[in-house]
Design a protein around this motif. Sequence first.
Motif, short mmCIF file in Angstrom:
data_model
loop_
_atom_site.label_atom_id
_atom_site.label_comp_id
_atom_site.label_asym_id
_atom_site.label_seq_id
_atom_site.Cartn_x
_atom_site.Cartn_y
_atom_site.Cartn_z
N GLU A 1 -35.18 6.34 -22.01
CA GLU A 1 -35.57 7.32 -23.05
C GLU A 1 -34.36 7.82 -23.83
N GLU B 1 -33.91 15.06 -27.89
CA GLU B 1 -33.29 15.63 -26.68
C GLU B 1 -31.80 15.36 -26.65
N ASP C 1 -35.21 9.25 -27.63
CA ASP C 1 -34.76 10.64 -27.68
C ASP C 1 -33.61 10.87 -28.66
MN MN Z 1 -38.08 14.14 -22.17
#
Ligand code: MN
Length: 201
Positions: free
Chosen positions: A77, A140, A136
Amino acid sequence: MASSQMSRDEALECTCCRHACHVLLYSETASQLFGRIPIRYIVLMQMRFDGLLGFPGGFVNPLEETLEEGLTRELLEELGVAVPVSKEDHVESCFSPPRSGTYSSSSRLILHFYVKKMEEEQIREIEKAAASTAADHGLEVLGMVRVPLYTTKSGGGLSCFLSHSFIGVARSQLMNSLLRLHLVSPGDLQEALRGSQRTHA
Ligand code: MN
Ligand code: GTP
Ligand code: MN
Ligand code: MN
Ligand code: MN
Ligand code: MN
């Protein structure tokens, strides 16, 4: 380290604890800054969404996945590459220090830390993927950063890097790893720390 250490197996016995896994990925390199200062190693960290520096990784659910499978899922991710991490790469587990100012009744968080040495080419592929295809990217994770291991005469480099703000115990995880892996000598780390306190003051 201030927070209490435990083995990987002891940590997993706590079924009501939450678990998070993070990893330090690094490689050797022959690159030289300005063509004369050897970089020696590439050590990856990331600028998180909250503006803090940390290692790639995240929450893992041991009921659904092993710690290492969960960490590899988080790496896919956050880095765009499913870097395989194994039990042998595990370094330490500890309770997360309680966050000051928060009165939380939620279950305790156990932090698992891993280290994995890679080839320089693999690290460069990760940096490319993290800045392009990673789900991400820009969310993030605002970007991957390399840790400068040298200290310049004006106090820049590792010294300045350590004066930034880090998530959880990431700063001590970084310093402990630099010593354990012999990426920086104890004397050079001490010098960098003195410099970082000056920068802060
Ligand atoms: Mn996450
Ligand atoms: P979400 O998908 O949004 O839940 O995030 P995540 O799964 O990527 O979790 P994250 O990486 O934020 O890590 C979970 C928790 O572990 C954080 O809230 C921090 O308390 C802690 N943490 C994050 N990064 C680090 C790190 O580099 N070292 C240590 N020791 N703890 C960290
Ligand atoms: Mn994360
Ligand atoms: Mn994540
Ligand atoms: Mn999170
Ligand atoms: Mn997550």
